[in-house]
Structure formats: C-alpha cells, structure tokens
Write an enzyme that holds these catalytic residues in place. Structure first.
Site, PDB file in Angstrom:
ATOM      1  N   GLY A  16       0.728  -0.725  -0.373  1.00 31.16           N
ATOM      2  CA  GLY A  16       0.065   0.330  -0.432  1.00 31.16           C
ATOM      3  C   GLY A  16       1.320   1.055  -0.157  1.00 31.16           C
ATOM      4  O   GLY A  16       1.718   1.321   1.065  1.00 31.16           O
ATOM      5  N   ASP A 108       4.595  -4.544   6.508  1.00 25.75           N
ATOM      6  CA  ASP A 108       4.773  -5.854   6.315  1.00 25.75           C
ATOM      7  C   ASP A 108       5.198  -7.467   5.728  1.00 25.75           C
ATOM      8  O   ASP A 108       5.754  -7.612   5.621  1.00 25.75           O
ATOM      9  CB  ASP A 108       3.960  -6.933   7.703  1.00 25.75           C
ATOM     10  CG  ASP A 108       2.689  -6.896   7.706  1.00 25.75           C
ATOM     11  OD1 ASP A 108       2.155  -6.057   7.258  1.00 25.75           O
ATOM     12  OD2 ASP A 108       2.137  -7.868   8.620  1.00 25.75           O
ATOM     13  N   GLY A 109       4.425  -7.257   5.106  1.00 27.04           N
ATOM     14  CA  GLY A 109       4.670  -7.822   3.419  1.00 27.04           C
ATOM     15  C   GLY A 109       5.133  -7.595   2.358  1.00 27.04           C
ATOM     16  O   GLY A 109       6.450  -8.957   3.015  1.00 27.04           O
ATOM     17  N   THR A 131       4.355   2.966   5.553  1.00 32.75           N
ATOM     18  CA  THR A 131       2.325   1.824   5.747  1.00 32.75           C
ATOM     19  C   THR A 131       1.506   2.877   6.829  1.00 32.75           C
ATOM     20  O   THR A 131       2.547   3.582   7.522  1.00 32.75           O
ATOM     21  CB  THR A 131       2.425   0.836   5.891  1.00 32.75           C
ATOM     22  OG1 THR A 131       1.243   0.487   6.416  1.00 32.75           O
ATOM     23  CG2 THR A 131       2.953   0.902   7.333  1.00 32.75           C
ATOM     24  N   ASP A 133      -1.101   1.885   8.198  1.00 32.21           N
ATOM     25  CA  ASP A 133      -1.331   1.586   8.892  1.00 32.21           C
ATOM     26  C   ASP A 133      -0.575   1.601  11.035  1.00 32.21           C
ATOM     27  O   ASP A 133      -1.644   0.978  11.969  1.00 32.21           O
ATOM     28  CB  ASP A 133      -1.239  -0.198   8.545  1.00 32.21           C
ATOM     29  CG  ASP A 133      -2.399  -0.718   7.645  1.00 32.21           C
ATOM     30  OD1 ASP A 133      -3.337   0.435   7.085  1.00 32.21           O
ATOM     31  OD2 ASP A 133      -1.739  -1.149   6.645  1.00 32.21           O
ATOM     32  N   MET A 175      -9.347   2.704   7.418  1.00 32.71           N
ATOM     33  CA  MET A 175      -8.484   1.792   6.993  1.00 32.71           C
ATOM     34  C   MET A 175      -7.895   0.930   8.631  1.00 32.71           C
ATOM     35  O   MET A 175      -7.605   2.029   9.516  1.00 32.71           O
ATOM     36  CB  MET A 175      -7.461   2.092   6.411  1.00 32.71           C
ATOM     37  CG  MET A 175      -8.363   2.118   4.866  1.00 32.71           C
ATOM     38  SD  MET A 175      -7.317   2.879   3.519  1.00 32.71           S
ATOM     39  CE  MET A 175      -7.876   1.982   1.852  1.00 32.71           C
ATOM     40  N   ARG A 177      -6.259  -2.765   7.896  1.00 34.06           N
ATOM     41  CA  ARG A 177      -6.310  -3.491   7.726  1.00 34.06           C
ATOM     42  C   ARG A 177      -6.092  -4.237   8.960  1.00 34.06           C
ATOM     43  O   ARG A 177      -7.372  -4.875   9.415  1.00 34.06           O
ATOM     44  CB  ARG A 177      -4.735  -3.739   6.914  1.00 34.06           C
ATOM     45  CG  ARG A 177      -4.415  -3.622   5.534  1.00 34.06           C
ATOM     46  CD  ARG A 177      -3.130  -3.922   5.472  1.00 34.06           C
ATOM     47  NE  ARG A 177      -3.037  -4.715   4.218  1.00 34.06           N
ATOM     48  CZ  ARG A 177      -2.572  -5.624   3.474  1.00 34.06           C
ATOM     49  NH1 ARG A 177      -0.721  -5.522   4.470  1.00 34.06           N
ATOM     50  NH2 ARG A 177      -2.507  -6.915   3.185  1.00 34.06           N
ATOM     51  N   ALA A 192     -15.273  10.332  18.544  1.00 33.02           N
ATOM     52  CA  ALA A 192     -16.246  10.318  18.182  1.00 33.02           C
ATOM     53  C   ALA A 192     -16.682   9.430  19.782  1.00 33.02           C
ATOM     54  O   ALA A 192     -16.141   9.699  20.385  1.00 33.02           O
ATOM     55  CB  ALA A 192     -15.291   8.665  17.315  1.00 33.02           C
ATOM     56  N   ARG A 222     -28.563  13.870  26.968  1.00 32.97           N
ATOM     57  CA  ARG A 222     -28.549  15.004  26.168  1.00 32.97           C
ATOM     58  C   ARG A 222     -29.210  15.159  25.083  1.00 32.97           C
ATOM     59  O   ARG A 222     -28.626  16.345  24.661  1.00 32.97           O
ATOM     60  CB  ARG A 222     -26.583  14.825  26.189  1.00 32.97           C
ATOM     61  CG  ARG A 222     -26.554  13.690  24.925  1.00 32.97           C
ATOM     62  CD  ARG A 222     -24.867  14.008  24.656  1.00 32.97           C
ATOM     63  NE  ARG A 222     -24.439  12.975  24.269  1.00 32.97           N
ATOM     64  CZ  ARG A 222     -23.602  13.460  23.282  1.00 32.97           C
ATOM     65  NH1 ARG A 222     -24.037  14.098  22.630  1.00 32.97           N
ATOM     66  NH2 ARG A 222     -23.377  12.045  22.521  1.00 32.97           N
ATOM     67  N   SER A 226     -25.977  14.819  17.552  1.00 33.63           N
ATOM     68  CA  SER A 226     -24.966  13.353  16.780  1.00 33.63           C
ATOM     69  C   SER A 226     -24.413  12.429  16.888  1.00 33.63           C
ATOM     70  O   SER A 226     -24.116  12.838  18.425  1.00 33.63           O
ATOM     71  CB  SER A 226     -23.913  14.197  15.947  1.00 33.63           C
ATOM     72  OG  SER A 226     -22.821  15.229  16.285  1.00 33.63           O
ATOM     73  N   ILE A 263      -9.681   7.247  -0.105  1.00 29.14           N
ATOM     74  CA  ILE A 263      -8.684   8.773  -0.097  1.00 29.14           C
ATOM     75  C   ILE A 263      -7.464   8.841   1.514  1.00 29.14           C
ATOM     76  O   ILE A 263      -7.277  10.167   1.481  1.00 29.14           O
ATOM     77  CB  ILE A 263      -9.668   9.972   0.516  1.00 29.14           C
ATOM     78  CG1 ILE A 263     -10.860   9.727   1.880  1.00 29.14           C
ATOM     79  CG2 ILE A 263     -10.595   9.889  -0.802  1.00 29.14           C
ATOM     80  CD1 ILE A 263     -11.556  10.568   2.953  1.00 29.14           C
ATOM     81  N   GLN A 264      -7.639   8.441   2.789  1.00 25.65           N
ATOM     82  CA  GLN A 264      -6.895   8.049   3.653  1.00 25.65           C
ATOM     83  C   GLN A 264      -5.357   7.371   2.922  1.00 25.65           C
ATOM     84  O   GLN A 264      -4.094   7.723   4.029  1.00 25.65           O
ATOM     85  CB  GLN A 264      -7.649   6.736   4.988  1.00 25.65           C
ATOM     86  CG  GLN A 264      -8.323   7.554   5.008  1.00 25.65           C
ATOM     87  CD  GLN A 264      -9.401   5.810   5.836  1.00 25.65           C
ATOM     88  OE1 GLN A 264      -8.848   5.449   6.919  1.00 25.65           O
ATOM     89  NE2 GLN A 264      -9.980   4.865   4.523  1.00 25.65           N
TER      90      GLN A 264
HETATM   91  P1  ADP Z   1       2.046  -4.217   2.741  1.00 28.42           P
HETATM   92  O1  ADP Z   1       3.839  -4.264   2.092  1.00 28.42           O
HETATM   93  O2  ADP Z   1       1.665  -2.463   2.463  1.00 28.42           O
HETATM   94  O3  ADP Z   1       2.325  -4.892   3.859  1.00 28.42           O
HETATM   95  P2  ADP Z   1       1.529  -5.778   0.897  1.00 28.42           P
HETATM   96  O4  ADP Z   1       0.919  -6.781   2.390  1.00 28.42           O
HETATM   97  O5  ADP Z   1       0.689  -6.576   0.527  1.00 28.42           O
HETATM   98  O6  ADP Z   1       1.319  -5.211   1.422  1.00 28.42           O
HETATM   99  O7  ADP Z   1       3.039  -6.676   0.846  1.00 28.42           O
HETATM  100  C1  ADP Z   1       3.296  -6.239  -0.192  1.00 28.42           C
HETATM  101  C2  ADP Z   1       4.324  -7.095  -1.336  1.00 28.42           C
HETATM  102  O8  ADP Z   1       5.323  -8.306  -0.829  1.00 28.42           O
HETATM  103  C3  ADP Z   1       3.324  -8.250  -1.979  1.00 28.42           C
HETATM  104  O9  ADP Z   1       2.256  -8.558  -2.228  1.00 28.42           O
HETATM  105  C4  ADP Z   1       4.379  -9.755  -2.203  1.00 28.42           C
HETATM  106  O10 ADP Z   1       4.802  -8.831  -3.424  1.00 28.42           O
HETATM  107  C5  ADP Z   1       5.053  -9.553  -1.205  1.00 28.42           C
HETATM  108  N1  ADP Z   1       4.951 -10.562  -0.424  1.00 28.42           N
HETATM  109  C6  ADP Z   1       4.146 -10.112   1.258  1.00 28.42           C
HETATM  110  N2  ADP Z   1       3.992 -11.842   1.345  1.00 28.42           N
HETATM  111  C7  ADP Z   1       5.011 -11.991   1.205  1.00 28.42           C
HETATM  112  C8  ADP Z   1       5.608 -13.771   1.562  1.00 28.42           C
HETATM  113  N3  ADP Z   1       4.895 -14.083   2.696  1.00 28.42           N
HETATM  114  N4  ADP Z   1       6.412 -14.070   0.491  1.00 28.42           N
HETATM  115  C9  ADP Z   1       7.114 -13.459  -0.363  1.00 28.42           C
HETATM  116  N5  ADP Z   1       6.828 -12.015  -0.088  1.00 28.42           N
HETATM  117  C10 ADP Z   1       5.537 -11.777  -0.234  1.00 28.42           C
END
Ligand code: ADP
Length: 342
Positions: A16, A108-109, A131, A133, A175, A177, A192, A222, A226, A263-264
């Site tokens: 993201g 983290d992905g 990110t 998040d 958002m 996640r 809120a 009260r 809203s 938009i975020q």
């Molecule tokens: P973010 O980095 O924002 O957390 P994602 O979770 O979509 O976003 O991860 C981004 C990219 O990282 C994925 O599209 C993929 O290419 C790679 N990725 C995520 N998890 C793995 C994994 N377990 N092994 C290999 N590549 C990964």
C-alpha cells in the site's frame, strides 16, 4: 569499491502506498549519491525485480517530490513474488545488475517478501516502514501514518457537521488492515462517541448491546444531537453497512454507514511524515555503509534505531491501551452527564 564499479543501491516501494514514500526515496537517493553510489529505483514493487524494470535515480529525479503523495517508483501487490522460483529469479536479476544493497519501503508484507528474498540474494537488505497502518514493530510511527490520521480526521469533522445538522448517527469505517492504530487515533481526535477496534471488540452480540445502550443513554441525558461511531475495517462481519443493518434489526436504530476508503492513502505528506521519512532514509544508507543487512530502520523515542526484520513483522506493538480505556471512562460524555445528575 573502484571508480569503474560503483556500489549499486536499489530502492523500491511495495504494498500500500503511503504519504512520505517519496520523501524516503529522496533522502535515500541523496544520501547514497553523497557516498558515491549509483542508485536505481525498481518500479512497481517486486515486479521491478522480476521484470528488471528500473530507472536511474539522481538529484533531478528526486527534486520536487518531497511534497507529493503516492510514489514516483509506483507500487504494487505482487502475488507472484510468493513463489520460491520467482524469489530466485529476483535474486538472479539483482546479481545480474550488480545491485549490492536493496532498500524496500513498505509494510509488513513487503518485509516478509524481503525475508524470503534473503534466501537467494547475497546483497544487503534494508527495510523502511512505509504504511498508513502503523502496524510495524520497533518503530513508534510508520511513514504515512500521521498524514492518514489527519486526512481521516478532516473527513470525519465534515461528517460531524452533517450528523449534527440532521441529528443523525454515522458509522465511519477507517483503514488499518488488521490493526487499530488508525481507528483509535482518528476516533479520539474526532471525539467520536464510540470507537470499535480490534483491541476492544468482544463479539458482534455484545457490541450491538453496548452500542444500543450507549446511544439510548446519550439520547436520554443530552438529546442525541449527533453520534459518531468510528470502526476499524475488517472487523465487523460484513463491514459497516452490515453493522448499520444489524443495529436496525437489533434495536431499531437508524445509522448511516460511510466508508472513508482510499482518500486516507493519498495526499501531500504532513511535515511529520516528511521529516520521519528523511531521517529514516538517511539511516538506511548509513546502515548500508556499515554493512548491515536484514534490518529495518525505525524511530523509537526520537532516536533512529535498527530492528531485525524478523522482529519488525512480529505484530507485538499494540495501540495505546490507556487512551482506549479513557474512551470508555473520562471521555465518555454519557457517563459525565450521569454523574452530574446524581
Ligand atoms: P504491505 O507491504 O503494505 O504490507 P502487502 O501485504 O500487500 O503490503 O505485501 C506487499 C507485497 O510483498 C506482496 O504483494 C508480495 O509481493 C510481497 N509479499 C508479502 N508477503 C509475502 C510472503 N510471505 N512471501 C513473499 N512475498 C511476500
């Protein structure tokens, strides 16, 4: 390092997009150029490694980008990168291009992707937490979080006007996640009446009861005026539209669901994100020079720090529990009105 074979630094943005990614690309590039490195930016996240698509980054490429949201390198989700075969291919391409070190700006992905790549790639791997998040361990804040909170608050403030004018209940999905940093911070900063997030969610039945009782109490003490509920995405089964339906069925409460959505993610980064990204980018190149690998550069207690990538993805960081508790105690105006009546 000889003059003919400069140290090559690769940079990519993945997952993201987050405001401040461009500021991070800029500071990595300028720091690396100052050290005599050649800098290349792979495009479209890990696709750039698989397809060998990159651009040379120099002073002119990174001029006038610090204020821009998104990422000049483009980003992508690249499911193909999850196979060992493609991780090997990416490593081969990096070796072919003589890339000595790779900086990945993402969540983290993306860091998990780097950990997989490290099985095949012999160069250095450094992560920068980019990110909205804020769900990365070892850094107080991620690049983009502050801006996303501010963007969401501005939207919620506007919704408050309509909610006030029509004396209506709104459920606003933000958002995040699978973490509650955005929901808690946006909920607190927009006053809120109700925040529903991973850290205080029990089960749908209990939540419906809690919300219905709270709305009834506010109305009695009260007048409703809203009432805003800020809810984290991926929490309520079926999303906030379903929550609105469930409240109607449970207690005949009419709510307007509103998903803030993308938009975020965009917009000009706040100063806080630009400065954080700049500091972390400089820290990343320093780590490269120090021959470090498999670490993330973060900021903890205003100090730049280095965290093992394995630790950065551990999901141990939690939202501010005291603030979450305060939402249901000192900040709860229904409780205030009740005690005043006694
Ligand atoms: P973010 O980095 O924002 O957390 P994602 O979770 O979509 O976003 O991860 C981004 C990219 O990282 C994925 O599209 C993929 O290419 C790679 N990725 C995520 N998890 C793995 C994994 N377990 N092994 C290999 N590549 C990964």
């Amino acid at each position: 390092m000889s003059e003919n074979t400069p140290f090559v630094l690769g940079i990519l943005t993945s997952g993201g997009d987050a405001p401040g990614m461009n500021a991070a690309i800029r500071s990595c590039t300028l720091s690396a150029l100052q050290s005599g490195f050649r800098v290349i930016g792979f495009t479209h996240g890990f696709y750039g490694l698989l397809d060998k698509t990159y651009i040379d980054l120099d002073e002119s490429t990174v001029r006038d980008i610090i204020h821009c949201g998104g990422t000049i390198l483009k980003s992508a989700r690249c499911p193909e990168f999850k196979t060992a075969e493609n991780q090997q291919r990416a490593a081969n391409n990096l070796h072919d291009l003589n890339v000595n070190a790779l900086i990945v700006i993402g969540g983290d992905g993306s860091f998990n992707g780097m950990l997989k790549l490290s099985h095949y790639y012999t160069g250095q791997l450094i992560g920068l937490p980019g990110t909205i998040d804020n769900d990365i361990d070892g850094t107080d804040h991620t690049i983009g979080f502050a801006t996303a909170v501010e963007t969401a608050i501005q939207a919620v403030d506007k919704i408050r006007d309509t909610a006030d004018a029509f004396e209506r209940i709104f459920i606003i999905e933000v958002m995040g996640r699978h973490s509650g940093f955005l929901a808690l911070n946006v909920g607190i900063a927009s006053a809120a009446e109700q925040i529903i997030t991973f850290e205080n969610f029990e089960n749908p039945g209990k939540e419906l009861q809690k919300i219905a009782e709270h709305i009834a109490l506010c109305k009695k003490q009260r007048g409703l005026s809203s009432y805003l509920i800020v809810a984290a995405e991926n929490l309520w089964p079926g999303g906030v539209s379903q929550l609105a339906e469930d409240l109607a069925n449970y207690a005949n409460i009419r709510c307007t669901p509103c998903i803030l959505g993308y938009i975020q993610r965009g917009g000009a980064p706040l100063a806080k994100d630009r400065i954080l990204a700049t500091k972390l980018g400089i820290g990343a190149v320093e780590a490269v020079i120090d021959n470090k690998t498999l670490i993330m550069i973060g900021e903890s207690n205003r100090q730049t720090c280095q965290i093992p990538l394995t630790q950065a993805v551990a999901h141990q960081k939690t939202v501010n529990k005291a603030l979450l508790a305060a939402q249901e105690s000192v900040l709860d105006i229904a409780k205030l009105a009740k005690s005043h009546l006694m």
